[in-house]
Design an enzyme around this catalytic site. Structure first.
Site, PDB file in Angstrom:
ATOM      1  N   GLY A  13     -24.710  59.851  37.422  1.00  0.00           N
ATOM      2  CA  GLY A  13     -25.442  60.867  38.149  1.00  0.00           C
ATOM      3  C   GLY A  13     -25.603  62.077  37.256  1.00  0.00           C
ATOM      4  N   ALA A  71     -22.969  65.866  34.632  1.00  0.00           N
ATOM      5  CA  ALA A  71     -23.090  64.416  34.793  1.00  0.00           C
ATOM      6  C   ALA A  71     -21.753  63.833  35.223  1.00  0.00           C
ATOM      7  CB  ALA A  71     -23.544  63.778  33.477  1.00  0.00           C
ATOM      8  N   ASP A  72     -21.838  62.682  35.867  1.00  0.00           N
ATOM      9  CA  ASP A  72     -20.640  61.926  36.212  1.00  0.00           C
ATOM     10  C   ASP A  72     -20.974  60.442  36.128  1.00  0.00           C
ATOM     11  OD1 ASP A  72     -17.804  62.181  37.239  1.00  0.00           O
ATOM     12  OD2 ASP A  72     -18.653  60.699  38.616  1.00  0.00           O
ATOM     13  N   THR A  73     -20.074  59.677  35.523  1.00  0.00           N
ATOM     14  CA  THR A  73     -20.289  58.249  35.340  1.00  0.00           C
ATOM     15  C   THR A  73     -19.280  57.466  36.166  1.00  0.00           C
ATOM     16  OG1 THR A  73     -21.194  58.607  33.133  1.00  0.00           O
ATOM     17  CG2 THR A  73     -20.420  56.383  33.643  1.00  0.00           C
TER      18      THR A  73
END
Length: 188
Positions: A107, A70-72
């Site tokens: 994501g 994940a990436d924020t």
């Protein structure tokens, strides 16, 4: 009845993501790989979050287990507010967020064998006007240097400065759990 998922690997050092998976009742292990988080120019915030999530996923070879990456991204009027480089950078970011609305995009990529699926979630966050003294208090006491946008919605900033959110609260923490659970069920 509890759903039996294949073994899960969370590819994140984020204690918040680890806590959220635990609260979801999932058994998982944490594995980390160094990944360059740069991205091409011209991408939207949602595209950036998914691009980096997929980049992280490509560092893993998943066989029977499901790898979750994940990436924020925090975006304010089109500007990406990443993790602060230092105290001054954190002060600048928090001052920009003061009295404004911004978006948080996470994501997420799921990988198992040769199967990959990515998605993103978007949440709008509204902050009240915050004083310079409050920003300094926050930075001194909560040291938000590992957080996109220089804040955590689950700590003092979220309790005092965030007026309301529209969308997933856990997305702002770094993992949209309701959507993730639904996608995991479809993925197995």
């Amino acid at each position: 009845m509890r759903i039996q998922f294949p073994p899960i690997i969370l590819a994140s050092k984020s204690p918040r993501r680890q806590e959220l998976l635990t609260l979801m009742g999932l058994n998982f292990t944490v594995e980390l790989k160094d990944v360059d988080e740069s991205y091409p120019e011209g991408l939207t915030p949602a595209e950036i979050a998914v691009f980096i999530s997929e980049k992280k996923a490509k560092a893993f070879v998943a066989n029977d287990e499901i790898v979750i990456t994940a990436d924020t991204i925090v975006a304010l009027n089109g500007e990406i507010l990443g993790k602060p480089e230092d105290r001054v950078h954190a002060q600048q970011m928090l001052a920009k967020l003061s009295g404004s609305k911004h978006e948080v995009y996470t994501g997420v990529t799921l990988v198992r064998g040769n199967k990959t699926f990515s998605f993103y979630d978007r949440t709008e966050v509204y902050c009240k006007v915050v004083t310079v003294e409050e920003i300094d208090f926050y930075i001194d006491n909560y040291k938000p240097y590992d957080k996109a946008g220089s804040y955590g919605v689950q700590d003092w900033w979220g309790i005092v400065a965030v007026q309301r959110i529209e969308g997933s609260y856990t997305n702002v923490m770094g993992l949209p759990t309701e959507r993730l659970y639904r996608e995991l069920l479809n993925f197995i």
